[in-house]
Enzyme design. Structure first.
Site: not given
Ligand code: AP5
Ligand code: MG
Length: 193
Positions: A14, A89, A145, A134, A128
């Site tokens: 994402k 979410r 997660r 992180r 990552r």
């Molecule tokens: P990346 O692009 O970073 O993936 P992502 O989907 O953004 O993954 P996140 O870890 O950010 O998702 P998340 O939903 O757990 O975290 P968030 O920050 O939202 O890619 C991941 C890796 O893969 C990278 O190294 C990239 O280079 C690689 N990659 C990408 N595409 C690739 C491909 N095609 N091939 C190979 N490699 C690839 O949330 C974190 C925490 O915040 C949550 O756990 C929760 O506690 C809180 N939080 C955030 N939003 C909310 C909400 N709306 N409500 C409640 N709590 C929330």
């Molecule tokens: Mg992300």
């Protein structure tokens, strides 16, 4: 306005694809994960509270993230549109977002859901974790997660499917090929036939 949700499990790409989409289509990026991490790093009261959930791989309470989103929308009155990354979410967040957008006389136009096998998600996030700094990129928290995603977030896809707004896409191609798939969908909606 064109408002897009990039949906998918942790590690589905994402954040990576949001950056590409912002560059190509000039939408305003809103990532609740990034906003929360900024609060945590500044150790604001909101950040101190949110960190307890994030470190355990649990969702932060709805009212906290909905408040952040509302502020962010208000801060960008001239945006061409928004790309929501990691939000909504829960069903409660999805309903709150609909209400916020309705106040702005707009709506969600498209939800693109990236689908990636679970073993690839874990591999990507552990990889990552080596450099991201992180605290939630450890195998133990990543597993939590993903569990939280299945329990609370996956059902949100059904909410948008019922409105005919959901499009599922294969997310385990290369970053470039995945961006091509996403772009093709976005362009169908930007220039309806
Ligand atoms: P990346 O692009 O970073 O993936 P992502 O989907 O953004 O993954 P996140 O870890 O950010 O998702 P998340 O939903 O757990 O975290 P968030 O920050 O939202 O890619 C991941 C890796 O893969 C990278 O190294 C990239 O280079 C690689 N990659 C990408 N595409 C690739 C491909 N095609 N091939 C190979 N490699 C690839 O949330 C974190 C925490 O915040 C949550 O756990 C929760 O506690 C809180 N939080 C955030 N939003 C909310 C909400 N709306 N409500 C409640 N709590 C929330
Ligand atoms: Mg992300």
């Amino acid at each position: 306005m064109f408002n897009l949700i990039l949906f998918g499990p942790p590690g589905s790409g994402k954040g990576t694809q949001s950056a590409n989409i912002v560059q190509a289509y000039h939408l305003q990026h809103i990532s609740t994960g990034d906003l929360l991490r900024s609060e945590v790093s500044r150790q604001t009261p909101l950040g101190v509270d949110a960190q307890k959930y994030m470190d355990q791989g649990l969702l932060v309470p709805d009212e906290v993230v909905i408040g952040m989103i509302s502020n962010k929308i208000d801060e960008n009155p001239d945006a061409r549109g928004f790309i929501f990354d990691g939000f909504p979410r829960t069903r409660g967040q999805a309903e709150a977002l609909d209400k916020l957008l309705e106040l702005k006389k707009t709506q969600i136009h498209l939800v693109l859901a990236l689908e990636v096998p679970e073993e690839d998600l874990i591999k990507r996030l552990v990889g990552r974790g080596a450099t991201s700094g992180r605290s939630d990129d450890t195998e133990e928290v990543i597993t939590k997660r993903i569990k939280e995603y299945h329990a609370k977030t996956e059902p949100v896809a059904g909410y948008y499917h019922a409105f005919g707004k959901l499009q599922r896409l294969k997310g385990d191609n290369t970053i470039e090929d995945t961006f091509k798939l996403l772009s093709a969908e976005i362009e169908k909606h930007l220039q309806p036939a």
